[in-house]
Enzyme design. Structure first.
Site, PDB file in Angstrom:
ATOM      1  N   GLY A 115       0.838  -1.167   0.110  1.00  0.00           N
ATOM      2  CA  GLY A 115       0.224  -0.025  -0.121  1.00  0.00           C
ATOM      3  C   GLY A 115       0.943   1.255  -0.015  1.00  0.00           C
ATOM      4  N   CYS A 126       5.254  -6.002   1.537  1.00  0.00           N
ATOM      5  CA  CYS A 126       5.819  -4.634   1.427  1.00  0.00           C
ATOM      6  C   CYS A 126       5.183  -3.890   2.519  1.00  0.00           C
ATOM      7  CB  CYS A 126       5.633  -4.125   0.081  1.00  0.00           C
ATOM      8  SG  CYS A 126       6.369  -2.408  -0.087  1.00  0.00           S
ATOM      9  N   HIS A 133       7.808  -7.474  -4.067  1.00  0.00           N
ATOM     10  CA  HIS A 133       6.388  -8.005  -4.482  1.00  0.00           C
ATOM     11  C   HIS A 133       6.582  -9.102  -5.156  1.00  0.00           C
ATOM     12  CE1 HIS A 133       4.216  -4.060  -3.480  1.00  0.00           C
ATOM     13  NE2 HIS A 133       5.490  -3.609  -3.506  1.00  0.00           N
ATOM     14  N   GLY A 166     -20.182 -10.194 -26.896  1.00  0.00           N
ATOM     15  CA  GLY A 166     -19.046 -10.221 -26.049  1.00  0.00           C
ATOM     16  C   GLY A 166     -18.591 -11.614 -25.406  1.00  0.00           C
ATOM     17  N   SER A 183     -21.027 -12.012 -21.608  1.00  0.00           N
ATOM     18  CA  SER A 183     -22.275 -12.527 -21.844  1.00  0.00           C
ATOM     19  C   SER A 183     -22.426 -13.897 -22.408  1.00  0.00           C
ATOM     20  CB  SER A 183     -23.198 -11.567 -22.401  1.00  0.00           C
ATOM     21  OG  SER A 183     -22.672 -11.417 -23.844  1.00  0.00           O
ATOM     22  N   ALA A 184     -21.490 -14.227 -23.381  1.00  0.00           N
ATOM     23  CA  ALA A 184     -21.548 -15.568 -23.832  1.00  0.00           C
ATOM     24  C   ALA A 184     -21.474 -16.800 -23.154  1.00  0.00           C
ATOM     25  CB  ALA A 184     -20.628 -15.784 -24.958  1.00  0.00           C
ATOM     26  N   LYS A 218     -10.827 -12.070 -15.994  1.00  0.00           N
ATOM     27  CA  LYS A 218     -11.053 -12.350 -17.321  1.00  0.00           C
ATOM     28  C   LYS A 218     -10.693 -13.517 -17.808  1.00  0.00           C
ATOM     29  CE  LYS A 218     -12.871 -10.114 -21.156  1.00  0.00           C
ATOM     30  NZ  LYS A 218     -13.909  -9.549 -21.327  1.00  0.00           N
TER      31      LYS A 218
END
Ligand code: XMP
Length: 515
Positions: free
Chosen positions: A57, A84, A173, A229, A232-233, A371
């Protein structure tokens, strides 16, 4: 096995890379979810996580309003990984000392191990490991019971551990690609230290989600808007797998789609599944509404409103529908809650307004997915690759890629140019490398010469951007040859265009779409 039983929770302290932590953990097939650091302890206990990650942060633990965790978090007997700021916080709250580093560490750094167990199992003390740092403060004195596991040039405590309590902290990180041992470190935490089993697979996700949808819906009816898209498919395919005939999809052709944009998807749904799709041709309606409209916001509103109106009419015809299935993704869910636990202002694209108006309950089976996971799920559900790896396309479609008035003639010009862009991008394999690539039709004409004749015709702009989430983007460094081919083909093949320009603006300050 319950796919959520092996869960790692990430408490967010406002780092830019918090989502990455969740993704990296899920890549190891362990479910992880992000919560604001203010998540009450009782909630954490209910979730029974196998491990907790405290994210990085921007704050310093000594700031007046530094975000702190509930100190009782460290009494739960659950392993903790501080990254971190998370590591500094753990140090600070458990009685160690954090100070301003003499030299701030940003970027690549070499890590030297003094311990090769725990987070660093499988590594050695001779090698130097490239890690990525981004901190102004550093751990000066470890809390009681902690010892150093690794050092870097400017951090004598680049990694610390408390053996018995299974608490570990790293200044670097592990979630970013520049930390070459990042995946090993996270794997060692989730499997070695937390003892997780890899149970988060798309196959098991489908099984458990199908049951959850069946239980929620019972024998009721569900509708779903197909946009062409991926999200939705995949939503439709998954809900269909769960409840079959009870699902009806509505596809509204607003006349602003790309050439062939939805054809292959429709073909797939019709030929390969028994999904019911109501296909509404509303081209005339939308073009009529858009007549003489040039203001971008007005265009967007008219298109959005038209969509809702038609969708609502169709839903009414179906009668007694109770649920609306929507392809909301995990980033939408987390982005609507800030790390301090409050809701920031977020304007919703597309169908966000539907449920309020229609009083339908929502089914959002992709709410937990990123995604890339949606793509994996789509493939697992048998959707064609072509549909899965399609670039994002905005709800208002080509309407916001035609500057000025949207007419049939101008749509025709843009569609032809757009097809060329897509063909060339696909041929060169850049189509999948970039986030989005498309043509924009400008509202100006320029002078040119074709053959021996002077021309005065349209200009097409080419937009291609690289991005991971569309929040920020940079223009794609496409090869000159590829740019040349696209430009040549558009000027030669699309009647009415005599100039092509390439957009070299990043987001911010420019947006990806031009309107
Ligand atoms: P901007 O232009 O805001 O776009 O940088 C960010 C991403 O969102 C897409 N976009 C939309 N998607 N409905 C959508 O479903 C919309 O109204 C809309 N507007 C922009 C855009 O294509 C890019 O991927």
């Amino acid at each position: 096995m319950d796919i959520h039983s092996e869960k790692i929770i990430i408490l967010d302290f406002g780092s830019q890379t918090t989502q990455l932590i969740a993704r990296r953990i899920r890549e190891q097939k362990v479910y992880s979810e992000i919560h604001p650091y203010t998540l009450p302890l009782e909630k954490i206990k209910e979730m029974k996580p196998k491990g907790i990650v405290l994210s990085g942060g921007p704050a310093s633990v000594y700031d007046d309003d530094a975000p702190l965790s509930d100190p009782a978090l460290f009494d739960l007997g659950i392993p903790v990984l501080g990254i971190c700021y998370g590591a500094q916080l753990m140090t600070h709250q458990l009685g160690g000392k954090v100070e301003r580093a003499v030299k701030r560490e940003f970027g690549k750094s070499d890590l030297e191990l003094v311990y090769t167990g725990g987070l660093f199992a499988g590594m050695d003390t001779e090698s130097r490991y490239q890690v990525w740092m981004s901190h102004g403060d550093r751990i000066e004195t470890a809390p009681k019971g902690f010892v150093a596991s690794a050092i870097s040039e400017h951090s004598p405590m680049a990694a610390i551990r408390h053996e018995e309590k299974h608490f570990v902290g790293v200044q670097f990180h592990p979630e970013v690609a520049h930390t070459l041992i990042g995946n090993d470190v996270l794997r060692n935490f989730i499997f070695g230290i937390c003892g997780c089993e890899p149970s988060w697979t798309m196959h098991s996700f489908i099984e458990s989600t199908v049951v959850a949808i069946q239980e929620k819906v019972g024998s009721d009816k569900v509708i779903c808007a197909l946009s062409g898209g991926v999200d939705s498919a995949v939503t439709a395919a998954l809900v269909h797998r769960a409840i079959g005939e009870q699902l009806t999809c509505i596809y509204v052709n607003n006349g602003l789609m790309r050439t062939g944009e939805t054809k292959s998807l429709m073909k797939f749904f019709q030929e390969k599944t028994h999904l019911k799709v109501i296909d509404i041709d509303a081209e005339e309606y939308f073009l009529g509404e858009l007549h003489s409209i040039v203001d971008p916001e007005e265009k967007r509103k008219l298109i959005g409103y038209g969509f809702i109106k038609i969708f609502e009419e169709e839903a009414k015809k179906l009668g007694d529908v109770n649920y609306l299935a929507q392809g909301t993704l995990y980033p939408d869910v987390i982005e609507s809650v800030s790390f301090r636990g409050t809701a920031p202002i977020k304007s919703h694209h597309n169908v966000g307004g539907l449920p309020d108006i229609m009083k339908l309950d929502l089914i959002e089976p992709l709410r937990e997915l990123f995604k890339d996971e949606v793509r994996e799920l789509g493939l697992e559900l048998g959707l064609p690759e072509e549909a899965i790896y399609r670039q994002p396309f905005p709800g208002p479609g080509l309407g916001i890629r035609i500057m000025g008035e949207v007419t049939k003639e101008r749509l025709h010009i843009l569609r032809q140019a757009d097809v060329i862009v897509l063909e060339e991008m696909k041929k060169s394999e850049y189509y999948r490398k970039v986030w989005q690539s498309f043509a924009v039709l400008l509202p100006i004409q320029t002078v040119g010469v074709m053959g021996d004749e002077r021309t005065y015709e349209h200009v097409v702009a080419l937009r291609s951007v690289d991005s991971v989430d569309a929040m920020t983007a940079d223009w794609s460094r496409l090869p000159y040859d590829l740019l040349g081919r696209i430009s040549n083909r558009i000027i030669n093949e699309v009647r009415g265009v005599n100039r092509v320009v390439f957009d070299i603006s990043s987001k911010p300050p420019s947006t990806i779409e031009w309107e």
